[in-house]
Motif scaffolding. Structure first.
Motif, PDB file in Angstrom:
ATOM      1  N   GLU A  65      46.976  -7.273  20.221  1.00  0.00           N
ATOM      2  CA  GLU A  65      45.925  -7.065  19.223  1.00  0.00           C
ATOM      3  C   GLU A  65      45.855  -8.246  18.258  1.00  0.00           C
ATOM      4  O   GLU A  65      44.771  -8.697  17.895  1.00  0.00           O
ATOM      5  CB  GLU A  65      46.164  -5.765  18.451  1.00  0.00           C
ATOM      6  CG  GLU A  65      45.964  -4.520  19.275  1.00  0.00           C
ATOM      7  CD  GLU A  65      44.508  -4.273  19.652  1.00  0.00           C
ATOM      8  OE1 GLU A  65      43.598  -4.740  18.929  1.00  0.00           O
ATOM      9  OE2 GLU A  65      44.286  -3.610  20.672  1.00  0.00           O
ATOM     10  N   ARG A  66      47.012  -8.738  17.844  1.00  0.00           N
ATOM     11  CA  ARG A  66      47.035  -9.890  16.923  1.00  0.00           C
ATOM     12  C   ARG A  66      46.465 -11.135  17.597  1.00  0.00           C
ATOM     13  O   ARG A  66      45.695 -11.889  17.000  1.00  0.00           O
ATOM     14  CB  ARG A  66      48.467 -10.145  16.437  1.00  0.00           C
ATOM     15  CG  ARG A  66      48.650 -11.422  15.622  1.00  0.00           C
ATOM     16  CD  ARG A  66      47.760 -11.446  14.404  1.00  0.00           C
ATOM     17  NE  ARG A  66      47.867 -12.670  13.671  1.00  0.00           N
ATOM     18  CZ  ARG A  66      47.128 -13.763  13.867  1.00  0.00           C
ATOM     19  NH1 ARG A  66      46.220 -13.785  14.827  1.00  0.00           N
ATOM     20  NH2 ARG A  66      47.283 -14.835  13.121  1.00  0.00           N
ATOM     21  N   GLY A  80      52.090  -9.496   8.701  1.00  0.00           N
ATOM     22  CA  GLY A  80      53.109  -8.959   7.810  1.00  0.00           C
ATOM     23  C   GLY A  80      54.171  -8.156   8.529  1.00  0.00           C
ATOM     24  O   GLY A  80      55.331  -8.138   8.123  1.00  0.00           O
ATOM     25  N   ILE A  81      53.797  -7.504   9.626  1.00  0.00           N
ATOM     26  CA  ILE A  81      54.762  -6.638  10.320  1.00  0.00           C
ATOM     27  C   ILE A  81      55.186  -7.155  11.682  1.00  0.00           C
ATOM     28  O   ILE A  81      56.312  -6.918  12.117  1.00  0.00           O
ATOM     29  CB  ILE A  81      54.234  -5.190  10.446  1.00  0.00           C
ATOM     30  CG1 ILE A  81      55.369  -4.274  10.900  1.00  0.00           C
ATOM     31  CG2 ILE A  81      53.044  -5.123  11.387  1.00  0.00           C
ATOM     32  CD1 ILE A  81      55.227  -2.858  10.522  1.00  0.00           C
ATOM     33  N   LEU A  82      54.310  -7.876  12.354  1.00  0.00           N
ATOM     34  CA  LEU A  82      54.622  -8.293  13.718  1.00  0.00           C
ATOM     35  C   LEU A  82      55.875  -9.162  13.833  1.00  0.00           C
ATOM     36  O   LEU A  82      56.674  -8.952  14.757  1.00  0.00           O
ATOM     37  CB  LEU A  82      53.403  -8.980  14.351  1.00  0.00           C
ATOM     38  CG  LEU A  82      53.482  -9.272  15.837  1.00  0.00           C
ATOM     39  CD1 LEU A  82      53.863  -8.037  16.656  1.00  0.00           C
ATOM     40  CD2 LEU A  82      52.158  -9.837  16.321  1.00  0.00           C
ATOM     41  N   ILE A  86      58.905  -8.169  16.390  1.00  0.00           N
ATOM     42  CA  ILE A  86      59.396  -9.103  17.410  1.00  0.00           C
ATOM     43  C   ILE A  86      60.889  -9.352  17.230  1.00  0.00           C
ATOM     44  O   ILE A  86      61.655  -9.364  18.198  1.00  0.00           O
ATOM     45  CB  ILE A  86      58.596 -10.421  17.368  1.00  0.00           C
ATOM     46  CG1 ILE A  86      57.159 -10.166  17.837  1.00  0.00           C
ATOM     47  CG2 ILE A  86      59.264 -11.504  18.210  1.00  0.00           C
ATOM     48  CD1 ILE A  86      56.195 -11.302  17.543  1.00  0.00           C
ATOM     49  N   THR A  87      61.312  -9.530  15.990  1.00  0.00           N
ATOM     50  CA  THR A  87      62.728  -9.775  15.717  1.00  0.00           C
ATOM     51  C   THR A  87      63.574  -8.562  16.095  1.00  0.00           C
ATOM     52  O   THR A  87      64.657  -8.708  16.685  1.00  0.00           O
ATOM     53  CB  THR A  87      62.932 -10.168  14.248  1.00  0.00           C
ATOM     54  OG1 THR A  87      62.151 -11.338  13.972  1.00  0.00           O
ATOM     55  CG2 THR A  87      64.392 -10.444  13.944  1.00  0.00           C
ATOM     56  N   LEU A 107      54.553 -15.828  19.686  1.00  0.00           N
ATOM     57  CA  LEU A 107      55.971 -15.518  19.899  1.00  0.00           C
ATOM     58  C   LEU A 107      56.852 -16.728  19.604  1.00  0.00           C
ATOM     59  O   LEU A 107      57.889 -16.604  18.945  1.00  0.00           O
ATOM     60  CB  LEU A 107      56.210 -15.053  21.340  1.00  0.00           C
ATOM     61  CG  LEU A 107      55.819 -13.634  21.673  1.00  0.00           C
ATOM     62  CD1 LEU A 107      55.904 -13.407  23.177  1.00  0.00           C
ATOM     63  CD2 LEU A 107      56.691 -12.639  20.931  1.00  0.00           C
ATOM     64  N   GLU A 108      56.443 -17.873  20.075  1.00  0.00           N
ATOM     65  CA  GLU A 108      57.231 -19.091  19.858  1.00  0.00           C
ATOM     66  C   GLU A 108      57.363 -19.389  18.362  1.00  0.00           C
ATOM     67  O   GLU A 108      58.444 -19.720  17.874  1.00  0.00           O
ATOM     68  CB  GLU A 108      56.568 -20.268  20.570  1.00  0.00           C
ATOM     69  CG  GLU A 108      57.345 -21.553  20.459  1.00  0.00           C
ATOM     70  CD  GLU A 108      56.685 -22.690  21.224  1.00  0.00           C
ATOM     71  OE1 GLU A 108      56.754 -23.830  20.720  1.00  0.00           O
ATOM     72  OE2 GLU A 108      56.111 -22.441  22.301  1.00  0.00           O
ATOM     73  N   GLU A 109      56.259 -19.235  17.631  1.00  0.00           N
ATOM     74  CA  GLU A 109      56.282 -19.505  16.197  1.00  0.00           C
ATOM     75  C   GLU A 109      57.206 -18.528  15.467  1.00  0.00           C
ATOM     76  O   GLU A 109      58.019 -18.912  14.632  1.00  0.00           O
ATOM     77  CB  GLU A 109      54.857 -19.437  15.643  1.00  0.00           C
ATOM     78  CG  GLU A 109      54.708 -19.965  14.225  1.00  0.00           C
ATOM     79  CD  GLU A 109      55.013 -18.920  13.172  1.00  0.00           C
ATOM     80  OE1 GLU A 109      55.623 -19.272  12.149  1.00  0.00           O
ATOM     81  OE2 GLU A 109      54.660 -17.750  13.369  1.00  0.00           O
TER      82      GLU A 109
END
Length: 122
Positions: A65-66, A80-82, A86-87, A107-109
């Motif tokens: 979605e992002r 703010g939450i993604l 991911i972490t 994801l890389e960032e």
């Protein structure tokens, strides 16, 4: 006091109560909005069990979605939450992959930041 977010016997995050409540409220809203289970169990007096299969799918959906979002405010809110999602997935050894160039770049960032998310045993 803090919450604990656990996968089996492993605590993967132990944030302060207020942080946990804001986080869980946001997760619930996203789960309802995207019609996908979050993988977070009930809040049992500050202890939350995570189902790794449902959680990985949830994170994958929020990431998609992002990556597709063209709405500035939606993107800002998901940003703010993604990274936290991911972490947590990474800490829980769950596979979240980039299924598009935009997802892979995001994801890389996030992974390059190495967010400090201390569990109670750390």
């Amino acid at each position: 006091m803090s919450y604990t977010f656990d996968i089996g016997d492993d605590t993967i995050w132990a944030p302060a109560n207020s942080v946990a409540r804001i986080f869980l409220g946001t997760v619930k809203t996203l789960s309802e909005e995207y019609h996908v289970p979050s993988g977070f169990g009930d809040d049992l007096m500050g202890m939350v069990e995570i189902d790794p299969t449902d959680f990985a799918e949830f994170v994958q959906r929020v990431l998609a979605e992002r990556a597709r979002s063209l709405h500035l405010y939606k993107s800002m809110m998901l940003d703010g939450i993604l990274p936290i999602l991911i972490t947590l997935a990474t800490r829980g050894r769950m596979a979240v992959t980039g299924r598009s160039p935009e997802e892979s770049a995001y994801l890389e960032e996030v992974r390059s930041r190495e967010l400090p998310m201390f569990a109670s045993s750390e």
